[in-house]
Design an enzyme around this catalytic site. Structure first.
Site, short mmCIF file in Angstrom:
data_model
loop_
_atom_site.label_atom_id
_atom_site.label_comp_id
_atom_site.label_asym_id
_atom_site.label_seq_id
_atom_site.Cartn_x
_atom_site.Cartn_y
_atom_site.Cartn_z
N HIS A 1 -8.84 -1.76 7.19
CA HIS A 1 -9.93 -0.76 7.41
C HIS A 1 -11.31 -1.33 7.99
O HIS A 1 -12.03 -0.63 8.54
CB HIS A 1 -10.04 0.15 6.52
CG HIS A 1 -9.18 1.35 6.07
ND1 HIS A 1 -8.87 2.38 7.08
CD2 HIS A 1 -8.10 1.53 5.54
CE1 HIS A 1 -8.21 3.15 6.78
NE2 HIS A 1 -7.26 2.59 5.54
N ASP B 1 2.36 2.15 3.69
CA ASP B 1 1.34 3.19 3.85
C ASP B 1 2.08 4.63 3.72
O ASP B 1 1.67 5.51 4.03
CB ASP B 1 0.45 3.48 4.97
CG ASP B 1 -0.67 3.90 5.23
OD1 ASP B 1 -1.20 4.44 3.71
OD2 ASP B 1 -1.57 4.34 5.82
N GLU C 1 -8.95 1.69 -2.41
CA GLU C 1 -8.78 1.72 -1.10
C GLU C 1 -10.45 2.36 -0.48
O GLU C 1 -10.60 3.61 -0.78
CB GLU C 1 -7.89 2.66 -0.45
CG GLU C 1 -7.96 2.70 0.92
CD GLU C 1 -6.65 3.60 1.63
OE1 GLU C 1 -6.34 3.14 2.70
OE2 GLU C 1 -6.12 4.49 0.90
N HIS D 1 -2.65 -3.08 4.63
CA HIS D 1 -1.69 -2.14 5.48
C HIS D 1 -2.34 -2.14 6.86
O HIS D 1 -2.81 -1.33 7.22
CB HIS D 1 -1.40 -0.83 5.02
CG HIS D 1 -2.99 -0.08 4.75
ND1 HIS D 1 -3.90 -0.64 3.85
CD2 HIS D 1 -3.20 1.17 5.06
CE1 HIS D 1 -4.79 0.25 3.63
NE2 HIS D 1 -4.34 1.24 4.55
N HIS E 1 0.72 -1.31 0.13
CA HIS E 1 0.17 0.07 0.11
C HIS E 1 0.78 1.15 0.02
O HIS E 1 1.67 1.42 0.94
CB HIS E 1 -0.74 0.08 1.21
CG HIS E 1 -2.11 0.89 1.19
ND1 HIS E 1 -3.28 0.74 0.51
CD2 HIS E 1 -1.90 2.32 1.62
CE1 HIS E 1 -4.02 1.76 0.72
NE2 HIS E 1 -3.28 2.78 1.22
N ASP F 1 0.34 5.59 -1.02
CA ASP F 1 -0.77 6.48 -1.53
C ASP F 1 -0.09 7.83 -2.26
O ASP F 1 -0.84 8.67 -2.33
CB ASP F 1 -1.24 7.24 -0.23
CG ASP F 1 -2.51 6.29 0.52
OD1 ASP F 1 -3.15 6.02 -0.32
OD2 ASP F 1 -2.20 5.86 1.71
N HIS G 1 -13.44 2.17 3.88
CA HIS G 1 -12.19 3.09 4.38
C HIS G 1 -12.71 3.28 5.80
O HIS G 1 -12.84 2.37 6.65
CB HIS G 1 -12.17 4.34 3.52
CG HIS G 1 -10.73 4.95 3.86
ND1 HIS G 1 -10.84 6.18 4.43
CD2 HIS G 1 -9.55 4.59 3.81
CE1 HIS G 1 -9.34 6.67 4.56
NE2 HIS G 1 -8.67 5.49 4.25
#
Length: 361
Positions: free
Chosen positions: A203, A311, A135, A224, A27, A29, A162
């Site tokens: 999540h 992450d 995500e 993650h 993961h 971003d 999420h």
């Protein structure tokens, strides 16, 4: 593989591990950060920032990934929870487009991958294997047709929620609404199995984790997340879920986010979010905190069911010495010093996720 792969690693076991199986991180971003800070530009992401003296904009670029031993990256494609309906779909598609443009811009450095064999081919050609992960289940706007189209565009996993519930699944950080998955949520899991998409349980609430494991006919992942028995945070995975991973064949990809690996930091961060002036001094979080979670996941789930999902570019704070993606090398060296063999480290870095990709392609 050229000599730059894993050039930051110092421990022989870690060096051998990434030679056998470069790290596939679960993961990152960067697509979202590129939206926020660079208008979705893909320029400058091949620069060697460490040698040219330019302060990097992001936690991530292709040179630093390679130096840290990363040979595969799941790029998160993400819409904030407040974006709903068609807006969430559009945000997600924009980031899918960003990943496709990234690969097109640097064809000698990275390759778009769907399968385990695609990843192996990318490694053999000295390129980063680029994979996509959506995500948040709100990104499909309650439509299995949208889910199918994301799969056709190369999205290999979807995180079922999420930070907020979807109409069909409970999140770890929202008030329970469904008791896990609804009937439609179970249909989403089945459709993902049919499409060869990985069901990502980061999540989600523990009830959703168990429901998804009950339904899924294919290995699941946590892209993650860390371990709740080590740090009691709702974003982490309870032991009774980790214990189910061997039978399912899935894996937990341990994350580096300080709030998830240190209870002291989590308490400070909550105070800081409420009132920075009264939060007090930020606690120190180190690579040892992260390694404790990796060790615990191996102890409970087994070495065949653990991976890493940093992450990066998804949080402002990271452990000391792990401030950007070069922190992957810091962690692998720490685990080697703790006695992880090259064989076990190679499972953690790439062999485990390749097994999962092979089983779901």
């Amino acid at each position: 593989m050229d000599a730059t792969l894993g050039s930051l690693l110092t421990e022989p076991a870690a060096q051998e591990a990434v030679r056998v199986a470069p790290l596939v991180d679960g993961h990152d971003d960067l697509a979202w950060e590129a939206r926020e800070a660079a208008g979705y530009s893909v320029e400058g992401l091949d620069a060697d920032r460490a040698s040219d003296g330019v302060e990097p904009t992001f936690h991530t670029d292709l040179a630093r990934l390679r130096a840290a031993g990363v040979g595969g990256q799941f790029w998160s494609v993400y819409a904030p929870c407040e974006r709903r309906g068609a807006d969430a779909v559009a945000y997600t598609l924009e980031q899918v487009d960003w990943v496709h443009r990234l690969v097109a811009r640097y064809p000698d450095r990275t390759a778009l991958c769907w399968t385990g064999d695609d990843v192996r081919a990318a490694w053999a050609s000295g390129r980063l294997a680029s994979l996509l992960g959506a995500e948040g289940g709100h990104s499909i706007d309650g439509s299995l047709a949208v889910l199918r189209q994301l799969a056709r565009l190369g999205v290999r996993y979807m995180t079922l929620t999420h930070n907020e519930n979807t109409p069909w699944a409970d999140s770890a950080t929202d008030e329970p609404q469904h008791g896990g998955l609804t009937a439609f949520g179970r249909d989403v899991v089945r459709e993902m199995n049919a499409l060869g998409m990985l069901v990502d349980l980061s999540h989600v609430a523990a009830t959703t984790m168990h429901d998804a494991l009950d339904v899924s006919s294919a290995p699941v992942i946590f892209s993650h997340s860390s371990c709740r028995a080590v740090t009691d945070h709702p974003r982490n995975v309870p032991d009774d879920v980790l214990e189910r991973l061997p039978r399912n064949g899935g894996l937990v990809m341990v994350t580096y986010v300080p709030a998830f690996v240190s209870a002291e930091f989590a308490d400070w961060f909550a105070r800081h979010e409420a009132d920075p002036a009264t939060a007090g001094e930020k606690p120190v979080v180190t690579v040892e905190h992260v390694a404790d979670h990796v060790d615990h996941a191996r102890e409970v789930a087994g070495v065949e069911h653990v991976g890493l999902g940093g992450d990066y570019d998804g949080f402002d704070h990271f452990p000391v010495g792990m401030d950007d993606v070069t922190g992957h090398a810091t962690l692998l060296d720490e685990l080697a010093r703790r006695g992880w063999s090259a064989d076990d480290l190679s499972r953690l870095t790439g062999r485990n996720i390749l097994r999962v990709l092979d089983a779901t392609s």
